[in-house]
Scaffold this motif. Sequence first.
Motif, PDB file in Angstrom:
ATOM      1  N   UNK A 173      59.857  -2.403  69.666  1.00 21.20           N
ATOM      2  CA  UNK A 173      59.898  -2.953  68.303  1.00 21.20           C
ATOM      3  C   UNK A 173      59.908  -1.820  67.285  1.00 21.20           C
ATOM      4  N   UNK A 174      59.042  -0.834  67.478  1.00 19.94           N
ATOM      5  CA  UNK A 174      58.972   0.277  66.536  1.00 19.94           C
ATOM      6  C   UNK A 174      60.249   1.120  66.579  1.00 19.94           C
ATOM      7  N   UNK A 175      60.858   1.260  67.767  1.00 23.17           N
ATOM      8  CA  UNK A 175      62.119   1.995  67.870  1.00 23.17           C
ATOM      9  C   UNK A 175      63.239   1.259  67.146  1.00 23.17           C
ATOM     10  N   UNK A 176      63.269  -0.070  67.267  1.00 18.83           N
ATOM     11  CA  UNK A 176      64.262  -0.874  66.557  1.00 18.83           C
ATOM     12  C   UNK A 176      64.039  -0.762  65.051  1.00 18.83           C
ATOM     13  N   UNK A 177      62.792  -0.813  64.630  1.00 20.86           N
ATOM     14  CA  UNK A 177      62.483  -0.670  63.198  1.00 20.86           C
ATOM     15  C   UNK A 177      62.978   0.677  62.686  1.00 20.86           C
TER      16      UNK A 177
END
Length: 300
Positions: free
Chosen positions: A127-131
């Motif tokens: 999720x943080x990588x996508x963000x």
Amino acid sequence: AAVSSSGATPPRQPTGKRPAGGDLTGLEHWRQRYAGVLPPRLPGHRAGTAGQHWAQVRCAVPAGLAGEPPDASLLQVCATAMLVVLTRYARGADVGVAVAADVPGAAPDLALLRPAADRPDTLDGLVQAVRAAHLDAARHAGVPFVALLDRLGLDPDLARVVVTDGRPGDPPPATSLILRAVDGPGAAAGIVLEYRTDRLAAETVQRLAGHLSRVLAAIADQPGRSPAELDLLTAVERRHAVTAARGPDQDVPAAGWPALVEAQARRTPQLPAVLADGSLLSYAELASRANRLARLLIER
């Protein structure tokens, strides 16, 4: 998942109608970022027809998703879930998903998210990588999305799946599936899958909605799990998969094992039949030893 028809008019989605020339300074950035990325694969996807007709399937929103991971929007969480599902459909291949992005000083557009170079091993990390990839796309926006694919010589089908929050605009011609994530408190929040009926069957999109719901539930309740460990199949799908893998039922011969071995020895006497303790017996040798043992037992 509930199905409804949305008529023949395609939904409005972002394309970023900026000047055709755009800013070319970011081309090299995207050339490196998109190198080797593959279009998403959707089961049963068809070429489609000239006319467009869109329908909808609603996707269940897990209760625990209301708070969302820290700092991540519902749009980014849904993009993460879509990446997990599409990667599973592609058997681990490096796929990307087009996501709505704000562009400073211009109309909203799409950006291809592909956090695959060092993809995290947990859902929360993904999720943080996508963000981070989403924010990076806004910082390096310069050429409209469809024009960018063309200038880089990339497959237009990279826009086959779009994740958006419902802002206005037209989907690219290659788009077959749109996830619309509507953020808001309580009943105002929702996730809808819109799809072209000439390219996808309702059953396919319903299954996809179920798989997305399972991933979203895992993001909310088990953020430390690995995406590769998630079981996307329902009990019904698993039974169907096991049955399909097993193949058709075969009739079992009424003869016993001795008769079956003798028949095989007549057909293929030289083929290996038994391997034990480093010794190999052919079918002919096995049949011969079995017959000697049988005679010995009869004599006794």
